[in-house]
Design a protein around this motif. Structure first.
Motif, PDB file in Angstrom:
ATOM      1  N   TYR A   1       0.829  -1.207   0.000  1.00 56.80           N
ATOM      2  CA  TYR A   1       0.000   0.000   0.000  1.00 56.80           C
ATOM      3  C   TYR A   1       0.865   1.260   0.000  1.00 56.80           C
ATOM      4  O   TYR A   1       0.535   2.250  -0.669  1.00 56.80           O
TER       5      TYR A   1
ATOM      6  N   TYR B   1       2.056   1.638  -3.403  1.00 57.32           N
ATOM      7  CA  TYR B   1       0.924   2.051  -4.233  1.00 57.32           C
ATOM      8  C   TYR B   1       0.646   3.540  -4.096  1.00 57.32           C
ATOM      9  O   TYR B   1       0.430   4.236  -5.088  1.00 57.32           O
TER      10      TYR B   1
ATOM     11  N   GLU C   1      -6.295   6.466  -9.633  1.00 54.91           N
ATOM     12  CA  GLU C   1      -5.161   5.554  -9.574  1.00 54.91           C
ATOM     13  C   GLU C   1      -4.154   5.778 -10.693  1.00 54.91           C
ATOM     14  O   GLU C   1      -3.127   5.094 -10.746  1.00 54.91           O
TER      15      GLU C   1
ATOM     16  N   VAL D   1      -1.277  -5.166  -5.504  1.00 58.94           N
ATOM     17  CA  VAL D   1      -1.304  -5.424  -4.055  1.00 58.94           C
ATOM     18  C   VAL D   1      -2.326  -6.506  -3.731  1.00 58.94           C
ATOM     19  O   VAL D   1      -2.045  -7.430  -2.953  1.00 58.94           O
TER      20      VAL D   1
ATOM     21  N   GLY E   1       0.587  -0.824  -8.859  1.00 61.24           N
ATOM     22  CA  GLY E   1      -0.841  -0.598  -8.954  1.00 61.24           C
ATOM     23  C   GLY E   1      -1.593  -1.221  -7.782  1.00 61.24           C
ATOM     24  O   GLY E   1      -1.105  -2.145  -7.126  1.00 61.24           O
ATOM     25  N   GLY E   2      -2.785  -0.723  -7.544  1.00 61.37           N
ATOM     26  CA  GLY E   2      -3.603  -1.288  -6.475  1.00 61.37           C
ATOM     27  C   GLY E   2      -3.947  -2.748  -6.718  1.00 61.37           C
ATOM     28  O   GLY E   2      -3.999  -3.551  -5.789  1.00 61.37           O
TER      29      GLY E   2
END
Length: 283
Positions: free
Chosen positions: A80, A83, A215, A93, A89-90
């Motif tokens: 995180y 990120y 994002e 994760v 990228g999310g």
């Protein structure tokens, strides 16, 4: 507890089902990453993570369950942070955490003498392949650009590395696999330093704020520092930031639209880790 998992003779209940779920889930995520403009649906990501947790409960083993939750939380927290600063990228994760829950330790087919977190060899293999891909792909694109000017001074960094390599290869600690991994990662570091500005321009694009997506990674290096400070622009585009910039009629903003996808390399790393993890120990 941790020592029992790492060095004990522990087997994963439902091992083959765990492997199938991990491979299928990662493959679907990689498909979306490549063919859906790097957009992995949130419902899938939540579902994959929930499925991994349920599988861990169904094939319950107390030490493995506690170990997998602890390591997954640590990996998720670390992920995180990366990120939020735009390094991964999310979706990456979520997928990494899901694989960790499904395969907390190496399966028996990996033939490992002790149970280090399985996600470690997955990320090592995936990271090395990713570095090779980036150097080959973007190196070729930069080679074809007439105005690409590498900072050759950074090649001098190879002098101390060659000295290290000479000592390391002749030592009793020499392991070919580790040497290859170190060499690839070092070469990638030098490559990025030589072409830092060119890579930034190659990967970034100025787009209307209205076209930016939550994002998206903002290329703050290409923006006026005063403007960044005035509007409170951070590395990661958020819904709130987009609304703020749109209402202020900001115009266009620099976004990293050409960043390579990482999830396909997590999938490749998963396959390699299933069969070759032991070589990370024995070289």
């Amino acid at each position: 507890m941790i020592e029992d998992v790492l060095f004990g003779n522990i087997t994963m209940p439902g091992e083959m089902i765990r492997i199938i779920l991990a491979v299928l889930g990662t493959a679907v995520a990689a498909y979306y990453d490549v063919f859906n403009n790097k957009n992995v649906p949130d419902r899938f990501l939540y579902g994959f993570l929930a499925l991994a947790f349920i599988a861990n409960l169904y094939f319950y083993s107390e030490p493995l369950f506690i170990f997998s939750i602890a390591v997954a939380l640590f990996i998720t927290t670390l992920g995180y942070i990366f990120y939020r600063v735009g390094q991964i990228g999310g979706a990456d994760v979520f997928v990494i955490a899901s694989v960790m829950l499904l395969l907390p330790v190496p399966p028996s087919m990996a033939d490992m003498p002790y149970n280090l977190p399985f996600i470690i060899p997955v990320l090592i293999f995936g990271g090395v392949l990713f570095a090779l891909y980036v150097m080959a792909t973007y190196g070729w694109r930069l080679y074809r650009k007439e105005n690409a000017r590498p900072r050759l001074v950074y090649l001098l960094m190879f002098l101390p590395y060659l000295l290290f390599a000479y000592v390391y290869v002749g030592s009793v600690l020499f392991a070919p696999v580790y040497f290859i991994i170190l060499t690839v990662l070092f070469a990638a570091t030098v490559f990025f330093m030589m072409y830092k500005e060119e890579l930034t321009m190659l990967l970034a694009e100025k787009v209307p704020v209205e076209s930016a997506e939550p994002e998206d990674v903002i290329a703050m290096e290409l923006m006026d520092p005063e403007t960044v400070k005035e509007y409170g622009i951070s590395r990661l585009m958020t819904k709130e930031l987009k609304e703020k910039l749109v209402s202020a009629k900001f115009g266009k903003i620099w976004i990293y639209t050409g960043l390579p996808q990482f999830l396909p390399f997590v999938l490749l790393g998963l396959f390699l880790a299933l069969f070759f993890s032991k070589y990370l120990l024995f070289g």
